[in-house]
Design an enzyme around this catalytic site. Sequence first.
Site, PDB file in Angstrom:
ATOM      1  N   CYS A   1       0.835  -1.205   0.000  1.00 52.44           N
ATOM      2  CA  CYS A   1       0.000   0.000   0.000  1.00 52.44           C
ATOM      3  C   CYS A   1       0.868   1.252   0.000  1.00 52.44           C
ATOM      4  O   CYS A   1       1.390   1.657   1.051  1.00 52.44           O
ATOM      5  CB  CYS A   1      -0.931  -0.031   1.215  1.00 52.44           C
ATOM      6  SG  CYS A   1      -1.970   1.434   1.340  1.00 52.44           S
TER       7      CYS A   1
ATOM      8  N   CYS B   1      -0.420   4.121   2.129  1.00 51.59           N
ATOM      9  CA  CYS B   1      -0.231   3.917   3.573  1.00 51.59           C
ATOM     10  C   CYS B   1       1.237   4.113   3.976  1.00 51.59           C
ATOM     11  O   CYS B   1       1.523   4.718   5.001  1.00 51.59           O
ATOM     12  CB  CYS B   1      -0.612   2.497   3.980  1.00 51.59           C
ATOM     13  SG  CYS B   1      -2.178   1.935   3.314  1.00 51.59           S
ATOM     14  N   ASP B   2       2.153   3.597   3.182  1.00 54.68           N
ATOM     15  CA  ASP B   2       3.531   3.456   3.657  1.00 54.68           C
ATOM     16  C   ASP B   2       4.563   4.304   2.918  1.00 54.68           C
ATOM     17  O   ASP B   2       5.727   4.355   3.338  1.00 54.68           O
ATOM     18  CB  ASP B   2       3.952   1.977   3.581  1.00 54.68           C
ATOM     19  CG  ASP B   2       3.111   1.111   4.517  1.00 54.68           C
ATOM     20  OD1 ASP B   2       2.649   1.640   5.545  1.00 54.68           O
ATOM     21  OD2 ASP B   2       2.911  -0.077   4.219  1.00 54.68           O
TER      22      ASP B   2
HETATM   23  C1  LIG Z   1       0.268  -3.712   5.969  1.00 53.77           C
HETATM   24  C2  LIG Z   1      -0.887  -2.743   5.753  1.00 53.77           C
HETATM   25  C3  LIG Z   1      -0.766  -1.438   6.202  1.00 53.77           C
HETATM   26  C4  LIG Z   1      -1.828  -0.554   6.030  1.00 53.77           C
HETATM   27  N1  LIG Z   1      -1.672   0.714   6.498  1.00 53.77           N
HETATM   28  C5  LIG Z   1      -2.705   1.577   6.378  1.00 53.77           C
HETATM   29  C6  LIG Z   1      -2.598   2.908   6.890  1.00 53.77           C
HETATM   30  O1  LIG Z   1      -1.557   3.315   7.430  1.00 53.77           O
HETATM   31  N2  LIG Z   1      -3.679   3.720   6.757  1.00 53.77           N
HETATM   32  C7  LIG Z   1      -4.843   3.318   6.140  1.00 53.77           C
HETATM   33  O2  LIG Z   1      -5.788   4.102   6.072  1.00 53.77           O
HETATM   34  N3  LIG Z   1      -4.950   2.078   5.640  1.00 53.77           N
HETATM   35  C8  LIG Z   1      -3.930   1.200   5.741  1.00 53.77           C
HETATM   36  N4  LIG Z   1      -4.042  -0.050   5.210  1.00 53.77           N
HETATM   37  C9  LIG Z   1      -5.275  -0.406   4.501  1.00 53.77           C
HETATM   38  C10 LIG Z   1      -6.379  -0.738   5.527  1.00 53.77           C
HETATM   39  O3  LIG Z   1      -5.866  -1.683   6.443  1.00 53.77           O
HETATM   40  C11 LIG Z   1      -7.604  -1.288   4.826  1.00 53.77           C
HETATM   41  O4  LIG Z   1      -8.070  -0.342   3.895  1.00 53.77           O
HETATM   42  C12 LIG Z   1      -8.715  -1.560   5.846  1.00 53.77           C
HETATM   43  O5  LIG Z   1      -8.267  -2.445   6.850  1.00 53.77           O
HETATM   44  C13 LIG Z   1      -9.937  -2.163   5.162  1.00 53.77           C
HETATM   45  O6  LIG Z   1     -10.880  -2.405   6.158  1.00 53.77           O
HETATM   46  P1  LIG Z   1     -12.064  -3.438   5.985  1.00 53.77           P
HETATM   47  O7  LIG Z   1     -12.875  -3.293   7.218  1.00 53.77           O
HETATM   48  O8  LIG Z   1     -12.735  -3.244   4.679  1.00 53.77           O
HETATM   49  O9  LIG Z   1     -11.428  -4.891   5.897  1.00 53.77           O
HETATM   50  P2  LIG Z   1     -10.203  -5.637   6.588  1.00 53.77           P
HETATM   51  O10 LIG Z   1      -9.419  -4.768   7.481  1.00 53.77           O
HETATM   52  O11 LIG Z   1      -9.524  -6.322   5.466  1.00 53.77           O
HETATM   53  O12 LIG Z   1     -10.947  -6.731   7.491  1.00 53.77           O
HETATM   54  C14 LIG Z   1     -11.601  -7.815   6.913  1.00 53.77           C
HETATM   55  C15 LIG Z   1     -12.234  -8.657   8.008  1.00 53.77           C
HETATM   56  O13 LIG Z   1     -13.061  -9.660   7.396  1.00 53.77           O
HETATM   57  C16 LIG Z   1     -12.837 -10.906   8.031  1.00 53.77           C
HETATM   58  N5  LIG Z   1     -13.203 -11.971   7.078  1.00 53.77           N
HETATM   59  C17 LIG Z   1     -12.748 -12.165   5.808  1.00 53.77           C
HETATM   60  N6  LIG Z   1     -13.337 -13.255   5.266  1.00 53.77           N
HETATM   61  C18 LIG Z   1     -14.187 -13.759   6.207  1.00 53.77           C
HETATM   62  C19 LIG Z   1     -15.085 -14.861   6.259  1.00 53.77           C
HETATM   63  N7  LIG Z   1     -15.257 -15.684   5.221  1.00 53.77           N
HETATM   64  N8  LIG Z   1     -15.777 -15.069   7.412  1.00 53.77           N
HETATM   65  C20 LIG Z   1     -15.654 -14.226   8.476  1.00 53.77           C
HETATM   66  N9  LIG Z   1     -14.837 -13.156   8.473  1.00 53.77           N
HETATM   67  C21 LIG Z   1     -14.111 -12.928   7.362  1.00 53.77           C
HETATM   68  C22 LIG Z   1     -11.371 -10.860   8.446  1.00 53.77           C
HETATM   69  O14 LIG Z   1     -11.142 -11.756   9.507  1.00 53.77           O
HETATM   70  C23 LIG Z   1     -11.248  -9.401   8.897  1.00 53.77           C
HETATM   71  O15 LIG Z   1     -11.663  -9.280  10.232  1.00 53.77           O
HETATM   72  C24 LIG Z   1      -3.007  -0.968   5.368  1.00 53.77           C
HETATM   73  C25 LIG Z   1      -3.129  -2.282   4.915  1.00 53.77           C
HETATM   74  C26 LIG Z   1      -2.086  -3.175   5.092  1.00 53.77           C
HETATM   75  C27 LIG Z   1      -2.218  -4.587   4.599  1.00 53.77           C
END
Ligand SMILES: Cc1cc2nc3c(=O)[nH]c(=O)nc-3n(C[C@H](O)[C@H](O)[C@H](O)COP(=O)(O)OP(=O)(O)OC[C@H]3O[C@@H](n4cnc5c(N)ncnc54)[C@H](O)[C@@H]3O)c2cc1C
Length: 308
Positions: free
Chosen positions: A132, A135-136
Amino acid sequence: MYKAVIVGTGPAGLTAAIYLARANLNPLIIEGPEPGGQLTTTTEVENFPGFPDGIMGPELMDNMRKQAERFGAEFRSGWVSETDLSQRPFTLTVDGLGEIQTETLIVSTGASAKYLGIPGERENVGRGVSTCATCDGFFFRNKKIIVIGGGDSAMEEANFLTRFASEVVLVNRRNELRASKIMQDRARQNDKISWSLNRTPLEVIAGEHGVTGLKVMNNATGQEEIIETQGIFVAIGHTPNTKFLGGQLTTDEHGYLLVNPGTTATNVPGVFACGDVQDNRYRQAISAAGTGCMAALDCERFLESVHS
Ligand SMILES: Cc1cc2nc3c(=O)[nH]c(=O)nc-3n(C[C@H](O)[C@H](O)[C@H](O)COP(=O)(O)OP(=O)(O)OC[C@H]3O[C@@H](n4cnc5c(N)ncnc54)[C@H](O)[C@@H]3O)c2cc1C
């Protein structure tokens, strides 16, 4: 039977949980394989509003969870393996919990970044390997960075990273790039980007303080080469986590859930999608949280409309 079930506990799911719990809807939240979502895999988050000194990713997610629990949200560990959305109440099959019925469903299962699967890659995420740039990128000021990939997102990440990096090297397995002409042209016009095409990444090399280089094979000569770098951005795409939906919800050509513009409503009334699983564009914690709020409000209004 639940009024609302939320699948996923990233910023989207937890924000939806806070709103639904405060609306007295007693939501059930299923955590899945990565409780807290993607931010639990990172260290410092510097761009989530409200934390002037930054906050560690796991701590931010823990705070969001506690906030939802405070208002009565119920959390369960489990992996949703199947769903039946053909009639309401919907049925979810959850490994470890059995079948759960719910009047409404919020899907917030995120999108997983694709990795190359080469040695040294996964173990150095957060130590120089990232998926990302938004992000980084800031952590790599005046450093040489490698971007791996040949599509539009790789071009976009490479261009963006030139704001910080002293040099960006774009590595792609083939000579030709998949990216659209306009994105390629933009990258080619950028003096800070150099090209290492027709190179297959073999291994991420790291020392005590993180990444130091990328070992590649020059496909033309068969020779191995090491490109020195402190940062490697893997930009080969994401996979939205939608397998458990069995194709019942409409997606775009990349597998992201489609929602009615300006809302979180999917093609099935009573099913809402938020966060990265429906966002091929921004993929940020704050945008995920924002759409989580929207999903909860859409869900509340839907329940009101069917019960009035
Ligand atoms: C290394 C890294 C660093 C990042 N740094 C930043 C940053 O500094 N700032 C920023 O704004 N964004 C950052 N991001 C991006 C940010 O993390 C994502 O945009 C955000 O987490 C997305 O949120 P979400 O709730 O859509 O899903 P996610 O955070 O992806 O969560 C998905 C959830 O769904 C669950 N899940 C998936 N499939 C199933 C299933 N079949 N059954 C039950 N549960 C399931 C998982 O367990 C998890 O709890 C970073 C991402 C990464 C990988």
